[in-house]
Scaffold this motif. Structure first.
Motif, PDB file in Angstrom:
ATOM      1  N   ALA A  50      -0.240   6.688  10.703  1.00  0.00           N
ATOM      2  CA  ALA A  50       0.349   5.560  11.429  1.00  0.00           C
ATOM      3  C   ALA A  50       1.856   5.772  11.615  1.00  0.00           C
ATOM      4  CB  ALA A  50       0.077   4.250  10.685  1.00  0.00           C
ATOM      5  N   ARG A  51       2.510   6.293  10.582  1.00  0.00           N
ATOM      6  CA  ARG A  51       3.947   6.575  10.682  1.00  0.00           C
ATOM      7  C   ARG A  51       4.210   7.658  11.741  1.00  0.00           C
ATOM      8  NH1 ARG A  51       8.043   5.518   6.952  1.00  0.00           N
ATOM      9  NH2 ARG A  51       6.401   4.916   5.514  1.00  0.00           N
ATOM     10  N   GLN A  52       3.362   8.667  11.787  1.00  0.00           N
ATOM     11  CA  GLN A  52       3.519   9.728  12.794  1.00  0.00           C
ATOM     12  C   GLN A  52       3.334   9.172  14.203  1.00  0.00           C
ATOM     13  OE1 GLN A  52       0.611  12.531  11.341  1.00  0.00           O
ATOM     14  NE2 GLN A  52       2.157  13.757  10.306  1.00  0.00           N
TER      15      GLN A  52
ATOM     16  N   LEU B  15      -4.273   2.192  -5.554  1.00  0.00           N
ATOM     17  CA  LEU B  15      -5.087   2.324  -4.341  1.00  0.00           C
ATOM     18  C   LEU B  15      -6.526   2.617  -4.726  1.00  0.00           C
ATOM     19  CD1 LEU B  15      -2.919   4.522  -1.944  1.00  0.00           C
ATOM     20  CD2 LEU B  15      -3.161   2.044  -1.965  1.00  0.00           C
ATOM     21  N   ARG B  16      -7.431   1.979  -4.057  1.00  0.00           N
ATOM     22  CA  ARG B  16      -8.852   2.240  -4.312  1.00  0.00           C
ATOM     23  C   ARG B  16      -9.250   3.612  -3.775  1.00  0.00           C
ATOM     24  NH1 ARG B  16     -13.827  -1.372  -4.632  1.00  0.00           N
ATOM     25  NH2 ARG B  16     -15.488   0.117  -4.271  1.00  0.00           N
TER      26      ARG B  16
ATOM     27  N   LEU C 257       0.826  -1.213   0.000  1.00  0.00           N
ATOM     28  CA  LEU C 257       0.000   0.000   0.000  1.00  0.00           C
ATOM     29  C   LEU C 257       0.862   1.266   0.000  1.00  0.00           C
ATOM     30  CD1 LEU C 257      -2.799  -1.147   2.476  1.00  0.00           C
ATOM     31  CD2 LEU C 257      -2.966  -0.908  -0.023  1.00  0.00           C
ATOM     32  N   GLU C 258       1.987   1.221   0.718  1.00  0.00           N
ATOM     33  CA  GLU C 258       2.897   2.372   0.697  1.00  0.00           C
ATOM     34  C   GLU C 258       3.447   2.599  -0.710  1.00  0.00           C
ATOM     35  OE1 GLU C 258       4.585   2.273   5.279  1.00  0.00           O
ATOM     36  OE2 GLU C 258       5.670   1.157   3.743  1.00  0.00           O
TER      37      GLU C 258
ATOM     38  N   ASP D 296      -3.066   8.703   3.442  1.00  0.00           N
ATOM     39  CA  ASP D 296      -3.133   9.554   4.635  1.00  0.00           C
ATOM     40  C   ASP D 296      -3.103   8.709   5.906  1.00  0.00           C
ATOM     41  OD1 ASP D 296      -3.339  11.699   2.899  1.00  0.00           O
ATOM     42  OD2 ASP D 296      -5.515  11.901   3.139  1.00  0.00           O
ATOM     43  N   LEU D 297      -3.861   7.612   5.893  1.00  0.00           N
ATOM     44  CA  LEU D 297      -3.896   6.726   7.049  1.00  0.00           C
ATOM     45  C   LEU D 297      -2.506   6.166   7.351  1.00  0.00           C
ATOM     46  CD1 LEU D 297      -5.537   5.146   9.194  1.00  0.00           C
ATOM     47  CD2 LEU D 297      -5.751   3.349   7.485  1.00  0.00           C
ATOM     48  N   LEU D 298      -1.802   5.739   6.317  1.00  0.00           N
ATOM     49  CA  LEU D 298      -0.451   5.210   6.509  1.00  0.00           C
ATOM     50  C   LEU D 298       0.493   6.286   7.028  1.00  0.00           C
ATOM     51  CD1 LEU D 298      -0.205   2.969   3.316  1.00  0.00           C
ATOM     52  CD2 LEU D 298      -0.575   2.217   5.681  1.00  0.00           C
TER      53      LEU D 298
END
Length: 109
Positions: free
Chosen positions: A87-89, A75-76, A25-26, A82-84
């Motif tokens: 999560a990284r933050q 990506l759909r 996904l990334e 943004d979500l990823l």
């Protein structure tokens, strides 16, 4: 209605519950890719990549378009990027807290 939203969220996060799927996904956050490109970028064999792509397709996280014999993945929903990022933050925040705690422990020694 709340239960169906909660179930959607649970299924969504289950789909993210594998490091290779997150990495796929990334990569797709940067643009569409075919299976061969994903295999090369992931440095993984085809069956493992295909298996993880199958899960992402089943959970409707990726789109596919067939061009001749090549399947292109994307990506759909761009909000997945943004979500990823969030999560990284969160990971970085936990890392900063852990480093700070270790520094405090070292000062006390």
């Amino acid at each position: 209605m709340d239960r169906s939203i909660q179930q959607f969220k649970a299924d969504f996060f289950k789909a993210l519950a594998h490091p290779m799927r997150i990495r796929i996904l990334e990569i797709l956050s940067q643009g569409e890719r075919n299976v061969n490109e994903l295999q090369t970028m992931l440095e993984s064999e085809g069956s493992a990549v295909s298996q993880q792509l199958s899960v992402l397709r089943a959970k409707n996280l990726v789109n596919t378009v067939k061009e001749g014999t090549t399947v292109i993945y994307s990506l759909r929903d761009p909000l997945i990027s943004d979500l990823l990022g969030v999560a990284r933050q969160i990971f970085n925040n936990h890392l900063v807290e852990s480093i700070s705690l270790l520094e405090d422990i070292n000062k006390q020694s």
